[in-house]
Design an enzyme around this catalytic site. Sequence first.
Site, short mmCIF file in Angstrom:
data_model
loop_
_atom_site.label_atom_id
_atom_site.label_comp_id
_atom_site.label_asym_id
_atom_site.label_seq_id
_atom_site.Cartn_x
_atom_site.Cartn_y
_atom_site.Cartn_z
N ARG A 1 10.14 5.04 0.54
CA ARG A 1 10.11 3.61 0.86
C ARG A 1 10.33 2.80 -0.41
O ARG A 1 9.71 3.05 -1.44
CB ARG A 1 8.79 3.24 1.54
CG ARG A 1 8.64 3.90 2.89
CD ARG A 1 7.22 3.89 3.41
NE ARG A 1 6.74 2.56 3.71
CZ ARG A 1 5.51 2.31 4.15
NH1 ARG A 1 4.66 3.31 4.35
NH2 ARG A 1 5.13 1.08 4.41
N ASP B 1 4.40 -5.96 12.91
CA ASP B 1 3.77 -4.69 13.27
C ASP B 1 3.64 -4.51 14.78
O ASP B 1 3.49 -3.39 15.26
CB ASP B 1 2.38 -4.58 12.62
CG ASP B 1 2.46 -4.31 11.13
OD1 ASP B 1 3.51 -3.83 10.67
OD2 ASP B 1 1.47 -4.59 10.43
N ARG C 1 2.43 3.49 14.90
CA ARG C 1 2.69 2.43 15.87
C ARG C 1 3.68 2.88 16.94
O ARG C 1 3.59 2.48 18.10
CB ARG C 1 3.17 1.16 15.16
CG ARG C 1 2.14 0.66 14.16
CD ARG C 1 2.36 -0.77 13.73
NE ARG C 1 1.53 -1.07 12.56
CZ ARG C 1 0.25 -1.38 12.60
NH1 ARG C 1 -0.39 -1.42 13.76
NH2 ARG C 1 -0.42 -1.64 11.49
N GLN D 1 2.84 -8.21 1.32
CA GLN D 1 2.59 -7.22 0.27
C GLN D 1 3.24 -7.64 -1.04
O GLN D 1 2.63 -7.52 -2.11
CB GLN D 1 3.10 -5.85 0.72
CG GLN D 1 2.30 -5.25 1.86
CD GLN D 1 2.78 -3.86 2.24
OE1 GLN D 1 3.67 -3.29 1.62
NE2 GLN D 1 2.18 -3.30 3.29
N ARG E 1 -7.86 -5.09 1.02
CA ARG E 1 -8.08 -6.20 0.10
C ARG E 1 -9.54 -6.35 -0.25
O ARG E 1 -9.89 -6.65 -1.41
CB ARG E 1 -7.52 -7.49 0.73
CG ARG E 1 -5.98 -7.52 0.75
CD ARG E 1 -5.46 -8.58 1.71
NE ARG E 1 -4.02 -8.76 1.61
CZ ARG E 1 -3.11 -7.97 2.18
NH1 ARG E 1 -3.51 -6.91 2.88
NH2 ARG E 1 -1.82 -8.21 2.04
N GLY F 1 1.65 2.03 1.99
CA GLY F 1 2.45 1.08 1.25
C GLY F 1 1.63 -0.08 0.74
O GLY F 1 1.90 -0.62 -0.34
N SER G 1 -5.57 -4.28 6.88
CA SER G 1 -5.09 -5.17 5.82
C SER G 1 -6.25 -5.81 5.06
O SER G 1 -6.23 -5.92 3.84
CB SER G 1 -4.20 -6.26 6.42
OG SER G 1 -3.02 -5.72 6.95
N ARG H 1 11.93 1.87 12.54
CA ARG H 1 11.28 1.61 13.83
C ARG H 1 12.26 1.12 14.89
O ARG H 1 12.01 1.33 16.09
CB ARG H 1 10.12 0.63 13.66
CG ARG H 1 8.89 1.29 13.05
CD ARG H 1 7.70 0.37 12.93
NE ARG H 1 6.56 1.10 12.39
CZ ARG H 1 5.50 0.54 11.84
NH1 ARG H 1 5.43 -0.78 11.73
NH2 ARG H 1 4.51 1.27 11.37
#
Length: 429
Positions: A122, A314, A389, A169, A26, A94, A22, A345
Amino acid sequence: MDYTVQPAASLHGILQLPADKSISHRAAMFAALHQGRSTITNFSEAADPHSTLDCMRELGVEIEEPGNHTLIVHGVGRDGLQTPSGDLDCGNSGTTMRLLSGIIAGSGVSARLTGDESLSVRTMKRIIEPLRAMGAHIEAREDDFAPLNFRRDAELKPLHFPLPIPSAQLKSCVLLAGLFGDGPTEVIETLPSRDHTERLLNLAIEEKEKKRIIRSSRKDVVPGQSYRVPNDFSAAAFWLVAGAIHPEAEISLPGVGLNPTRTGALGILQQMGADMEITNNDHEGAEPVADIRVKSSPLKPVKITGEVVPNCIDEIPILAIAMLFADGVSRVSGAEELRHKETDRLNALAEMLESAGADFEEYKDGFTIKGDPDFRPDPAAFSSFHDHRIAMAAAVLALMGPDSSTVLNGHCTAISYPGFWEDLSLLTN
């Protein structure tokens, strides 16, 4: 590629975890918007942040990679982005598509954002609607899915935007578009979400009546992004659970990012009774970091509700594995967002738990698990659903079995953790 996992007699070692994805995303984007040079070390080697790098290069940003996971980004400033010659391919990411959409909408650059098969199913409606309200023209498949075609003909309008869900996001997308506007764009947050964007951009935040109001505009100076990216807490969570549930374990994880909006799973494991020690608290740039050690622990059941879910979204797949070995019934609710990740998930977890012979029940927004400290999962061929994951959670579960199990298409762990299988081998040998 499928991976066979043997039961582990013990788990001992020190792991150098991958860099935080993440923050890596950025760091690269914000360094590009900074007017000047940034040097970023410990940049993630995972596939997703490198999709971001490819896109920024297509937008005319020079990025050097001299080695040792270091980037030198020659930022072009907000007005220096160029119209790309081809599509901006976001791969499976994403984060790349949603954050980059804010930048593209704000800059006024005409561009087409694409993704792989998984990303293309998505939903992008959540970002499309506020960006259109700010003046962006966006064409999308079925008005919802990538590819996304952007153009903007008029000046960007500031937006007063109550965040409908606790999504970092979505929040970041709107704030990044707001950086290009003359008037302030405001995002109003009632439930916390990851705050990397406002930290790294040093945006103004007002706390008011149990709300956070985050503002961005052209008046905000985009700071340089020269720092070391912390190691990924989401990656650490798999080993924290593995160390806690295994009867012969001690695992050390140095330099882990401990941003309080990311570490809900840490508090949950502490609540469950995990034997963890946190030392050497420090900062990398705007982010807190520390070393974590975990040992074998008797675990208690836990209840995770919707208020907590955004801070551990997550990590819920691997927390489900911890719940299997707790002494009692654990419950997760308010987690319907998990149905809109790389795969559904909650459904993927249900299939994994069923294959393992667990006592559980799936709901629309979560699940219950009846844990047992002596639980031993049935050997199985666990489907990863091509979700990194889910694959890693299945591997940790397989370590506890009476015989070997297989994680199908386990190579998908490279999306966030390219060295996962090597680190698993290090702990078990």
